[in-house]
Scaffold this motif. Structure first.
Motif, PDB file in Angstrom:
ATOM      1  N   THR A 255       0.834  -1.195   0.000  1.00  0.00           N
ATOM      2  CA  THR A 255       0.000   0.000   0.000  1.00  0.00           C
ATOM      3  C   THR A 255       0.872   1.248   0.000  1.00  0.00           C
ATOM      4  OG1 THR A 255      -1.700  -1.176   1.242  1.00  0.00           O
ATOM      5  CG2 THR A 255      -1.832   1.220   1.227  1.00  0.00           C
ATOM      6  N   GLY A 256       1.918   1.242   0.820  1.00  0.00           N
ATOM      7  CA  GLY A 256       2.846   2.364   0.835  1.00  0.00           C
ATOM      8  C   GLY A 256       3.544   2.534  -0.504  1.00  0.00           C
ATOM      9  N   PHE A 257       3.881   1.407  -1.129  1.00  0.00           N
ATOM     10  CA  PHE A 257       4.496   1.444  -2.458  1.00  0.00           C
ATOM     11  C   PHE A 257       3.561   2.097  -3.468  1.00  0.00           C
ATOM     12  CE2 PHE A 257       4.650  -1.022  -6.512  1.00  0.00           C
ATOM     13  CZ  PHE A 257       5.815  -0.484  -7.019  1.00  0.00           C
ATOM     14  N   ALA A 258       2.265   1.796  -3.374  1.00  0.00           N
ATOM     15  CA  ALA A 258       1.280   2.374  -4.291  1.00  0.00           C
ATOM     16  C   ALA A 258       1.180   3.878  -4.120  1.00  0.00           C
ATOM     17  CB  ALA A 258      -0.087   1.724  -4.077  1.00  0.00           C
ATOM     18  N   ARG A 259       1.385   4.366  -2.914  1.00  0.00           N
ATOM     19  CA  ARG A 259       1.321   5.804  -2.668  1.00  0.00           C
ATOM     20  C   ARG A 259       2.556   6.519  -3.203  1.00  0.00           C
ATOM     21  NH1 ARG A 259      -0.666   5.792   3.649  1.00  0.00           N
ATOM     22  NH2 ARG A 259      -2.905   5.504   3.290  1.00  0.00           N
ATOM     23  N   VAL A 260       3.702   5.889  -3.011  1.00  0.00           N
ATOM     24  CA  VAL A 260       4.954   6.535  -3.409  1.00  0.00           C
ATOM     25  C   VAL A 260       5.172   6.465  -4.922  1.00  0.00           C
ATOM     26  CG1 VAL A 260       7.461   6.473  -3.142  1.00  0.00           C
ATOM     27  CG2 VAL A 260       5.980   6.072  -1.165  1.00  0.00           C
ATOM     28  N   LEU A 261       4.856   5.304  -5.521  1.00  0.00           N
ATOM     29  CA  LEU A 261       5.049   5.104  -6.964  1.00  0.00           C
ATOM     30  C   LEU A 261       3.735   4.637  -7.591  1.00  0.00           C
ATOM     31  CD1 LEU A 261       8.469   3.242  -6.738  1.00  0.00           C
ATOM     32  CD2 LEU A 261       8.121   5.611  -7.474  1.00  0.00           C
ATOM     33  N   PRO A 262       2.742   5.534  -7.648  1.00  0.00           N
ATOM     34  CA  PRO A 262       1.404   5.122  -8.088  1.00  0.00           C
ATOM     35  C   PRO A 262       1.351   4.580  -9.513  1.00  0.00           C
ATOM     36  CG  PRO A 262       1.571   7.517  -7.968  1.00  0.00           C
ATOM     37  CD  PRO A 262       2.788   6.964  -7.317  1.00  0.00           C
ATOM     38  N   GLU A 263       2.101   5.176 -10.429  1.00  0.00           N
ATOM     39  CA  GLU A 263       2.029   4.724 -11.819  1.00  0.00           C
ATOM     40  C   GLU A 263       2.609   3.318 -11.962  1.00  0.00           C
ATOM     41  OE1 GLU A 263       3.415   6.033 -16.346  1.00  0.00           O
ATOM     42  OE2 GLU A 263       3.631   7.439 -14.664  1.00  0.00           O
ATOM     43  N   LEU A 264       3.725   3.067 -11.285  1.00  0.00           N
ATOM     44  CA  LEU A 264       4.327   1.743 -11.347  1.00  0.00           C
ATOM     45  C   LEU A 264       3.406   0.713 -10.690  1.00  0.00           C
ATOM     46  CD1 LEU A 264       6.681  -0.073 -12.078  1.00  0.00           C
ATOM     47  CD2 LEU A 264       7.800   0.587  -9.925  1.00  0.00           C
ATOM     48  N   TYR A 265       2.791   1.071  -9.564  1.00  0.00           N
ATOM     49  CA  TYR A 265       1.850   0.162  -8.921  1.00  0.00           C
ATOM     50  C   TYR A 265       0.711  -0.197  -9.866  1.00  0.00           C
ATOM     51  CZ  TYR A 265      -2.341  -1.306  -6.518  1.00  0.00           C
ATOM     52  OH  TYR A 265      -3.488  -1.982  -6.192  1.00  0.00           O
ATOM     53  N   GLU A 266       0.150   0.808 -10.529  1.00  0.00           N
ATOM     54  CA  GLU A 266      -0.976   0.561 -11.424  1.00  0.00           C
ATOM     55  C   GLU A 266      -0.600  -0.394 -12.549  1.00  0.00           C
ATOM     56  OE1 GLU A 266      -2.022   4.487 -12.556  1.00  0.00           O
ATOM     57  OE2 GLU A 266      -3.122   4.917 -10.686  1.00  0.00           O
TER      58      GLU A 266
END
Length: 341
Positions: A255-266
């Motif tokens: 979840t923290g990763f999605a906040r910091v690097l949202p485009e890569l998470y998506e």
């Protein structure tokens, strides 16, 4: 007194409480009701399935507990107000209100039918709003301290493929809970407002209770025990906790990763969407419009063990003491080793 310096509300011990639990006919709600009753609380069970509720209430009473079943559709504001009134009629007051009721549907945003979307919002979001307001009115009228506990999700913080409406409603539940907390603080109400955010939970909900919109349903192989979530809820019932996440620390890191690097998470989440599907013979309605397969706390998926991450949030002082103790032992061991050398 300014809200900056106001003390947290002092909540009653569990065995002195009356607790209203919505969605109490299965899963997290049922686990919470049983655990609360075992701890001596009087429980008010609410869900659409009156027959199952009555059976559960009878079981609790037969084991020496206190329980009453009140069939309620939480998407109906008047029904929720009646639930509050009947709870007070049964036990004289309300000390904690748990907004847990939820339904769901799987599928991409373009596959969801508008009536289904609206139905889920009515239960998951509006049910939380109606329950929170009913509880707050009671607490303000009685003048006593109380707790409102809303069940969000780890997807209150990010979106997950095929869980469109669940992600949307849980975002909304989180935002509403935070706003309600601000009002309570501003008005000086002695009310604790908690958001509980479970990760995947091994209840019937993710698979058996959710509607599938096509030739597949959501694949969930493993989840935390619903009793673990129940423990977090009941901890918040006796000790004010702002927010607690229940489940895997690895998922929280994601979840923290999605906040910091949202485009890569998506991109990663979208690439893995196919792996989250499992084939089904035909679309299923789930429990959107009628109760289904209730009376069980767990579904058929594997159950994960205890979550040290969750325990650390619920008992920060004990965790800090354990860390200090481990560090001290490590220091002693290092000193002995150095002396030997």
């Amino acid at each position: 007194m300014s809200s900056l310096f106001r003390a947290m509300p002092k909540l009653k011990p569990l065995d002195a409480q009356v607790i209203v639990i919505t969605g109490a006919s299965s899963g997290i709600g049922l686990a919470t009701a049983r655990k609360a009753a075992e701890g001596g609380a009087a429980v008010v069970l609410a869900a659409r399935d009156g027959q199952t509720l009555n059976r559960i209430a009878d079981e609790i009473v037969a084991q020496g507990g206190r329980a009453v079943a009140i069939p309620t559709d939480v998407g109906d504001e008047q029904a929720v107000e009646m639930l509050a009134d009947k709870a007070v009629e049964a036990f004289g007051r309300i000390d904690t209100w748990v907004n847990n009721a939820g339904i769901g549907a799987h599928g991409h945003p373009s596959e969801l039918r508008t009536p289904d979307h609206e139905r889920i919002l009515k239960t998951d979001y509006w049910g939380t709003v109606f329950g929170s307001l009913a509880a707050l009115r009671h607490f303000r009228k009685s003048g006593e301290a109380g707790a409102i506990i809303n069940i969000g999700s780890v997807v209150s913080d990010l979106s997950v493929p095929l869980m469109t409406v669940h992600s949307a409603t849980k975002h909304a539940v989180a935002a509403y809970t935070q706003s309600l907390r601000l009002e309570v603080l501003a008005e000086g109400d002695p009310v604790a407002v908690t958001l509980v955010k479970p990760s995947a939970v091994a209840t019937p909900g993710p698979v058996d209770h959710s509607q599938s919109t096509g030739a597949y349903a959501l694949r969930v192989d493993k989840g935390v025990a619903p009793e673990l979530v129940a423990g977090a809820i009941l901890t918040a019932a006796v000790r004010p906790i702002r927010e607690v996440t229940v489940g895997s620390a690895g998922l929280i890191m994601f979840t923290g990763f999605a906040r910091v690097l949202p485009e890569l998470y998506e991109r990663i989440a979208a690439a893995g969407a196919q792996k989250r599907k499992r084939a089904v013979p035909k679309p299923t309605e789930g429990n959107l419009y009628r109760p289904r397969d209730n009376g069980r706390t767990r579904g058929d998926m594997a159950v994960a063990g205890q979550s040290l991450y969750t325990q650390a949030q619920l008992h920060p002082q004990m965790t800090a003491a354990a860390v200090v103790g481990m560090a001290a032992l490590g220091g002693v061991a290092l000193a002995l080793l150095s002396r030997r050398r």
